[in-house]
Enzyme design. Structure first.
Site, PDB file in Angstrom:
ATOM      1  N   LYS A  70       4.331   5.588   4.671  1.00  0.00           N
ATOM      2  CA  LYS A  70       3.640   4.299   4.727  1.00  0.00           C
ATOM      3  C   LYS A  70       3.457   3.801   6.157  1.00  0.00           C
ATOM      4  O   LYS A  70       3.146   2.618   6.367  1.00  0.00           O
ATOM      5  CB  LYS A  70       4.412   3.277   3.895  1.00  0.00           C
TER       6      LYS A  70
ATOM      7  N   ARG B 295      12.251  -4.312  -7.696  1.00  0.00           N
ATOM      8  CA  ARG B 295      10.874  -3.932  -8.004  1.00  0.00           C
ATOM      9  C   ARG B 295      10.745  -3.684  -9.503  1.00  0.00           C
ATOM     10  O   ARG B 295      11.686  -3.203 -10.153  1.00  0.00           O
ATOM     11  CB  ARG B 295      10.477  -2.649  -7.251  1.00  0.00           C
TER      12      ARG B 295
ATOM     13  N   ASN C  51       5.496   2.012  -5.954  1.00  0.00           N
ATOM     14  CA  ASN C  51       5.781   1.678  -7.343  1.00  0.00           C
ATOM     15  C   ASN C  51       4.817   2.331  -8.332  1.00  0.00           C
ATOM     16  O   ASN C  51       5.196   2.695  -9.439  1.00  0.00           O
ATOM     17  CB  ASN C  51       5.745   0.158  -7.516  1.00  0.00           C
TER      18      ASN C  51
ATOM     19  N   PRO D 282       0.824  -1.206   0.000  1.00  0.00           N
ATOM     20  CA  PRO D 282       0.000   0.000   0.000  1.00  0.00           C
ATOM     21  C   PRO D 282       0.864   1.265   0.000  1.00  0.00           C
ATOM     22  O   PRO D 282       1.904   1.322   0.660  1.00  0.00           O
ATOM     23  CB  PRO D 282      -0.798  -0.124   1.303  1.00  0.00           C
ATOM     24  N   GLU D 283       0.433   2.254  -0.769  1.00  0.00           N
ATOM     25  CA  GLU D 283       1.182   3.507  -0.843  1.00  0.00           C
ATOM     26  C   GLU D 283       0.593   4.519   0.141  1.00  0.00           C
ATOM     27  O   GLU D 283      -0.397   4.253   0.830  1.00  0.00           O
ATOM     28  CB  GLU D 283       1.193   4.009  -2.281  1.00  0.00           C
TER      29      GLU D 283
END
Length: 278
Positions: free
Chosen positions: A52, A258, A162, A2-3
């Site tokens: 976060k 990533r 991301n 989660p961002e």
């Protein structure tokens, strides 16, 4: 993972549901049982986020520090709490609301000093009105690391993951592999200003939408995106699909573990104009 907009939305929802209320606190799974017993039957003051990280404040300047990690989930629901299902690490409950935390990488009871220390280690958060983008620029503007790498470093910039990384670089036509030190400060400021708006919209909608009005499904006459992340995006998880702007195939490659997504035509490889001295 989660961002930042997800954690901010959770902070808002938790405060709305439990702020100022005496809350039953438990750990059905058992891993947070001792700390839950200290908080049980006390007032939940409010919740807040930094990047976060989520902080749920209880009376006496005590905070539950939560980091969801890759698979963590915190559900806030209206109604009396049912019997726990699955590995519920933390449950908050009143007669009208309950919240269950599962799968988080961190759930610790900390004091104000520890909370301040965690926040101090983070870069500026575009969702916080007191954030200073110059703190991030001080590191980006002198770094040999790629801007794609720097944007994901929570010590440089907090809350961006991301999706927002890929999308803000596309929106500003910046090669993700471009060294941070080659950017102009005006380029960084434009990206920061864009993130402030995009992430605030993410909080409001509880999903990530990054396409401009002329590139929405309605404007382009195309089918809406179908993806478990939701939202309309330019390049994130669109490998091999046509760029919505130029039609080139979206590419992906690994960057520090990533997936990195970009359009090779809209974000051409950066070529330094600097020449070596004769």
């Amino acid at each position: 993972m989660p961002e930042g907009h997800t954690l901010r939305r959770l902070a808002i929802d938790l405060t709305a549901a439990f702020g100022g209320e005496v809350v039953a606190v438990s750990s059905p799974q058992g891993r947070f049982a001792a700390d839950a017993a200290q908080l049980d039957g006390t007032e939940l003051v409010a919740a807040d986020s930094a990047g976060k990280h989520l902080f749920v404040e209880f009376s006496g300047e005590r905070f539950v520090h939560i980091h969801l990690g890759l698979i963590g989930k915190l559900d806030v629901r209206r109604g009396p709490a049912p019997a726990p299902q699955g590995a519920v690490r933390l449950r908050l409950a009143t007669p009208s609301w309950y919240a269950d935390l599962r799968g988080a990488t961190r759930c610790d009871l900390v004091d104000a000093a520890r909370k301040a220390a965690v926040v101090a280690e983070l870069g500026p958060d575009p969702l916080r009105p007191d954030a200073d983008p110059d703190r991030a620029w001080a590191r980006i503007g002198r770094s040999e690391r790629s801007i794609g790498d720097l944007l994901m470093d929570q010590a440089v910039l907090a809350g961006v993951g991301n999706v927002y990384r890929a999308e803000v670089l596309f929106r500003h036509r910046i090669d993700p592999q471009r060294p941070g030190r080659t950017l102009r400060k005006a380029q960084w400021q434009a990206m920061w200003d864009d993130l402030v708006v995009l992430m605030a919209e993410g909080v409001r909608l509880n999903r990530i939408d990054t396409v401009r009005p002329e590139h929405t499904p309605e404007a382009m006459g195309r089918a809406p995106r179908v993806d478990d992340h939701g939202g309309e995006v330019y390049v994130y998880r669109r490998t091999g699909q046509a760029c919505l702007v130029c039609g080139a195939s979206v590419r992906t490659q690994d960057l520090k573990g990533r997936n990195l997504f970009w359009c090779p035509r809209c974000q051409p490889t950066f070529r330094s104009r600097a020449r070596s001295a004769p």
